[in-house]
Design a protein around this motif. Structure first.
Motif, PDB file in Angstrom:
ATOM      1  N   SER A 145       0.837  -1.209   0.000  1.00 19.39           N
ATOM      2  CA  SER A 145       0.000   0.000   0.000  1.00 19.39           C
ATOM      3  C   SER A 145       0.864   1.247   0.000  1.00 19.39           C
ATOM      4  N   LYS A 157       1.397   2.222  -6.838  1.00 19.00           N
ATOM      5  CA  LYS A 157       1.016   1.300  -7.925  1.00 19.00           C
ATOM      6  C   LYS A 157      -0.355   1.613  -8.508  1.00 19.00           C
ATOM      7  N   TYR A 204     -11.295  -6.565  -3.191  1.00 19.63           N
ATOM      8  CA  TYR A 204     -11.218  -6.988  -1.789  1.00 19.63           C
ATOM      9  C   TYR A 204     -11.861  -5.941  -0.882  1.00 19.63           C
ATOM     10  N   ARG A 205     -11.683  -4.675  -1.238  1.00 22.66           N
ATOM     11  CA  ARG A 205     -12.314  -3.604  -0.456  1.00 22.66           C
ATOM     12  C   ARG A 205     -13.836  -3.723  -0.528  1.00 22.66           C
ATOM     13  N   ARG A 225     -12.157   3.991  -0.152  1.00 26.26           N
ATOM     14  CA  ARG A 225     -10.731   4.334  -0.011  1.00 26.26           C
ATOM     15  C   ARG A 225     -10.324   4.615   1.426  1.00 26.26           C
ATOM     16  N   GLY A 271      -9.619  -0.423   3.816  1.00 27.13           N
ATOM     17  CA  GLY A 271      -8.338  -1.045   3.435  1.00 27.13           C
ATOM     18  C   GLY A 271      -7.914  -2.116   4.427  1.00 27.13           C
ATOM     19  N   ALA A 323     -10.209  -5.009   4.165  1.00 27.45           N
ATOM     20  CA  ALA A 323      -9.907  -5.733   2.922  1.00 27.45           C
ATOM     21  C   ALA A 323      -8.720  -6.660   3.136  1.00 27.45           C
ATOM     22  N   SER A 324      -7.717  -6.160   3.825  1.00 28.10           N
ATOM     23  CA  SER A 324      -6.526  -6.966   4.085  1.00 28.10           C
ATOM     24  C   SER A 324      -6.905  -8.203   4.912  1.00 28.10           C
ATOM     25  N   ALA A 350      -8.939 -10.630   2.655  1.00 30.31           N
ATOM     26  CA  ALA A 350      -8.074 -11.131   1.576  1.00 30.31           C
ATOM     27  C   ALA A 350      -7.162 -12.260   2.050  1.00 30.31           C
ATOM     28  N   GLY A 393      -2.263  -4.920  -7.956  1.00 29.14           N
ATOM     29  CA  GLY A 393      -2.653  -5.682  -6.766  1.00 29.14           C
ATOM     30  C   GLY A 393      -1.473  -6.134  -5.929  1.00 29.14           C
ATOM     31  N   ASP A 419      -0.937  -9.905  -5.868  1.00 33.74           N
ATOM     32  CA  ASP A 419      -0.590 -11.233  -6.402  1.00 33.74           C
ATOM     33  C   ASP A 419      -0.902 -11.339  -7.890  1.00 33.74           C
ATOM     34  N   ASP A 468      -0.303  -8.802   4.928  1.00 33.76           N
ATOM     35  CA  ASP A 468      -0.317  -9.147   3.493  1.00 33.76           C
ATOM     36  C   ASP A 468       0.901  -9.995   3.104  1.00 33.76           C
ATOM     37  N   ARG A 494       0.872 -13.788   5.224  1.00 34.99           N
ATOM     38  CA  ARG A 494      -0.236 -14.750   5.110  1.00 34.99           C
ATOM     39  C   ARG A 494       0.216 -15.950   4.281  1.00 34.99           C
TER      40      ARG A 494
HETATM   41  O1   DC Z   1      -4.386  -2.092  -2.985  1.00 36.34           O
HETATM   42  P1   DC Z   1      -5.379  -1.818  -1.868  1.00 36.34           P
HETATM   43  O2   DC Z   1      -4.808  -1.006  -0.749  1.00 36.34           O
HETATM   44  O3   DC Z   1      -6.658  -1.247  -2.377  1.00 36.34           O
HETATM   45  O4   DC Z   1      -5.736  -3.270  -1.273  1.00 36.34           O
HETATM   46  C1   DC Z   1      -6.496  -3.441  -0.105  1.00 36.34           C
HETATM   47  C2   DC Z   1      -6.166  -4.793   0.534  1.00 36.34           C
HETATM   48  O5   DC Z   1      -6.635  -5.842  -0.314  1.00 36.34           O
HETATM   49  C3   DC Z   1      -4.678  -5.056   0.738  1.00 36.34           C
HETATM   50  O6   DC Z   1      -4.244  -4.668   2.014  1.00 36.34           O
HETATM   51  C4   DC Z   1      -4.556  -6.546   0.552  1.00 36.34           C
HETATM   52  C5   DC Z   1      -5.719  -6.939  -0.302  1.00 36.34           C
HETATM   53  N1   DC Z   1      -5.333  -7.279  -1.680  1.00 36.34           N
HETATM   54  C6   DC Z   1      -4.901  -8.560  -1.910  1.00 36.34           C
HETATM   55  O7   DC Z   1      -4.765  -9.342  -0.983  1.00 36.34           O
HETATM   56  N2   DC Z   1      -4.605  -8.953  -3.181  1.00 36.34           N
HETATM   57  C7   DC Z   1      -4.718  -8.103  -4.201  1.00 36.34           C
HETATM   58  N3   DC Z   1      -4.435  -8.526  -5.434  1.00 36.34           N
HETATM   59  C8   DC Z   1      -5.121  -6.768  -3.981  1.00 36.34           C
HETATM   60  C9   DC Z   1      -5.420  -6.373  -2.689  1.00 36.34           C
END
Ligand code: DC
Length: 226
Positions: A12, A16, A38-39, A91, A96, A99-100, A103, A129, A131, A184, A187
């Motif tokens: 983050s 990117k 994911y958000r 956002r 965020g 989402a983490s 995810a 992203g 991955d 992130d 995991r």
């Molecule tokens: O890029 P971002 O900050 O919007 O992503 C939010 C969360 O989503 C991030 O902390 C981890 C997860 N994520 C993920 O695991 N795999 C991705 N391809 C994109 C985001």
């Protein structure tokens, strides 16, 4: 069918999101903001008061997610969740961090995989992203891993949030960012790490324009554009 893909992964605040969107704009390619997916799952779960560790419920939610990615008249992205635009709520740091957490569940990632791959359409795709290069588009001809120091990333996020009129605290942001990076990267499923064949770019001392030019140079070098 086999449209080319440029993946841009990284932590983050590495820039990117901005860079991948600009690359897509310059090339006239599609753009996938996978973090937004994911958000959206996280936001939908929070709105339904769901437990972010309830794997079965989250898998169902992700599989049936009513999300649409559109553009307004100016070409800016508009994301609809359950039929309504989500806007700035997507956002926030709360979204965020949630989402983490969602995810980190393999079944949530599996539920979103084909949807992400569906963005691969001619003339090409820039996928942003964690991955994209290691799991989702493993055969992408150009993989970029964009990084920056933790301090610089926290500073950028702070500025970004302020610009959006959202409240922010630099120290708290920096701590949250470190915690999110750790989750992130550590995991067991699809951890944040550069693909073996990724080009690693450290943007700590680079402006967005230089990063953009470098990615476009790499794309030309690989014959993806003139
Ligand atoms: O890029 P971002 O900050 O919007 O992503 C939010 C969360 O989503 C991030 O902390 C981890 C997860 N994520 C993920 O695991 N795999 C991705 N391809 C994109 C985001």
């Amino acid at each position: 069918m086999n449209a080319p893909v440029i993946t841009v992964d990284g932590p983050s605040g590495s820039g990117k999101g901005t860079v991948s969107r600009l690359v897509a704009e310059r090339l006239g390619w599609h753009w996938l903001d996978s973090g937004a997916m994911y958000r959206l799952v996280a936001l939908a779960a929070l709105r339904r008061d769901m437990d972010l560790d309830d794997v079965d419920a989250l898998r169902g939610l992700a599989a049936g997610l009513d999300a649409r990615f559109q553009a307004d008249d100016a070409g800016d992205p508009v994301i609809l969740l359950d039929g309504a635009p989500v806007g700035a709520e997507l956002r926030t740091e709360q979204a965020g961090n949630a989402a983490s957490r969602v995810a980190a569940h393999q079944s949530v990632r599996d539920a979103l995989l084909e949807r992400q791959r569906g963005f691969r359409q001619p003339p090409g795709l820039v996928a942003d992203g964690r991955d994209m290069g290691t799991v989702v588009f493993t055969e992408a001809p150009l993989k970029v891993f964009l990084t920056a120091s933790c301090e610089e990333r926290a500073r950028r996020r702070y500025k970004q949030l302020k610009e959006q009129g959202l409240s922010a605290n630099l120290l708290a942001l920096s701590e949250e960012l470190a915690e999110r990076d750790r989750r992130d990267a550590e995991r067991s499923v699809a951890p944040l790490k550069p693909a073996d064949d990724a080009v690693v770019l450290d943007s700590t001392h680079m402006g967005i324009e230089s990063v953009l030019e470098e990615v476009l140079r790499l794309a030309r070098e690989r014959g993806l554009t003139d």
